[in-house]
Design an enzyme around this catalytic site. Structure first.
Site, mmCIF file in Angstrom:
data_model
loop_
_atom_site.group_PDB
_atom_site.id
_atom_site.type_symbol
_atom_site.label_atom_id
_atom_site.label_comp_id
_atom_site.label_asym_id
_atom_site.label_seq_id
_atom_site.Cartn_x
_atom_site.Cartn_y
_atom_site.Cartn_z
ATOM 1 N N ALA A 1 0.848 -1.194 0.000
ATOM 2 C CA ALA A 1 0.000 0.000 0.000
ATOM 3 C C ALA A 1 0.877 1.236 0.000
ATOM 4 C CB ALA A 1 -0.922 0.027 1.220
ATOM 5 N N ASP A 2 0.443 2.234 -0.741
ATOM 6 C CA ASP A 2 1.119 3.525 -0.751
ATOM 7 C C ASP A 2 0.479 4.496 0.227
ATOM 8 O OD1 ASP A 2 3.029 3.824 -3.480
ATOM 9 O OD2 ASP A 2 1.539 2.232 -3.537
#
Length: 358
Positions: free
Chosen positions: A247-248
């Site tokens: 996930a960013d």
């Protein structure tokens, strides 16, 4: 030899140009914040943790060489402006914004100390950036081990092997080393409990086929490459035990932004009753945003979809929509969110991290 997205020593930063992989491993010098911005924007370096590290270390290199000043006010302005610029290169990934906030605060705090000098402010910022590099590697190993343990307890408590599907690239090439979601796969392999890793090609930029496949082959981890459109079929017919992605950006309710295509994997996993995990350091978590709808989604140039290596493959005149990320709603994250602090259900995240991040 361990794969490295970046190589840093005091006053020197080189990055592995990931656009040239898997055909060529070429390290390029980054001597300024501007060069770092351009490398991040062009995706020579990518992955939320690596973006933040390259950005901050590029500032450290400039400061080591005497940039900024003269005078404390001018030096602080240089640090703030440089960090603000770096945040604009890829706005969806929260790690760079958080690192920018922390470094700017450290610089200001040092400058306010009685008798503070320019050299002391420079050293404080440089050392903070170097500590971020060290912490990321420690955190990644914790994420890998904690995630592997949780996954095995969930899907293979009897001691068998598991097959894990992942998306995009979340390994050593996206971090300081080891990786997040790919770190979980590494830990499973080290434990002798990984039957197979499935990696998607991850169109349109092919981070899966170019980078993740490269890491898996390099580390001699049993793995199979599949097309993005084959993921649901793999879940149905190839014995996928769990899906683990990176996930960013993770927000307070547990919604996550990750490479586009993640959302549809979560839907398919839910349908097949397969646990869906998100692996990310706490530095990717942003409790100031309530839901994923508040995340700014970066849109990339249309040529990434219409061209391959400069060769047009799409019909001329066709319109293009090319978002780099999509939002996975928290209710689809059925396995949990894996951080260096533990594995949490999405609804537990805010309480679990509120004392350490904001």
């Amino acid at each position: 030899m361990t794969l490295e997205a970046l190589r840093y020593s005091r006053g020197s930063l080189r990055i592995l140009n990931q656009l040239s992989l898997p055909h060529e491993s070429r390290y390029e010098a980054v001597g300024s914040v501007r060069q770092a911005w351009e490398a991040i924007r062009a995706m020579k370096v990518r992955g939320a943790p690596a973006i933040a590290l390259v950005g901050c270390l590029s500032l450290a290199v400039e400061l080591q060489r005497g940039a900024g000043g003269p005078g404390l006010a001018a030096l602080l302005a240089f640090v703030r402006d440089s960090l603000s610029s770096l945040v604009t290169a890829r706005p969806t990934a929260v790690n760079m914004a958080r690192a920018a906030r922390d470094l700017a605060a450290a610089a200001a705090q040092e400058a306010q100390r009685e008798g503070a000098t320019e050299d002391e402010v420079r050293e404080r910022v440089i050392r903070c950036a170097e500590l971020m590099l060290e912490k990321d590697l420690r955190d990644n190993r914790s994420i890998g081990d904690l995630g592997a343990q949780h996954l095995l307890e969930r899907v293979a408590p009897g001691g068998g092997k598991v097959a894990v599907l992942t998306h995009c690239n979340t390994g050593a090439l996206a971090t300081a080393g080891y990786g997040t979601a790919l770190g979980v796969i590494r830990s499973l392999h080290n434990l002798g409990r990984l039957e197979q890793a499935f990696c998607t090609e991850t169109r349109p930029y092919n981070q899966g086929s170019r980078l993740t496949a490269f890491e898996l082959v390099y580390e001699q981890i049993p793995a199979t490459l599949i097309g993005d459109s084959m993921a649901a079929a793999a879940m149905a017919h190839r014995g996928v035990s769990a899906v683990v992605v990176g996930a960013d950006h993770v927000v307070a309710n547990g919604d996550t932004a990750n490479k586009v295509g993640t959302y549809q994997l979560a839907i398919a996993a839910k349908h097949h009753g397969i646990p869906f995990y998100v692996a990310a350091p706490s530095s990717s978590c942003n409790l100031s945003l309530d839901t994923g709808q508040d995340i700014v989604i970066e849109e990339r140039p249309g040529q990434e979809l219409t061209d391959i290596n400069g060769v047009r493959i799409a019909a001329p005149g066709i319109g293009v929509w090319n978002p780099a990320f999509d939002i996975t709603p928290h209710e689809l994250i059925t396995g949990g969110i894996i951080t260096e602090l533990g594995v949490f259900a999405p609804e537990e995240l805010r309480a679990a991290l509120s004392s350490t991040i904001s």
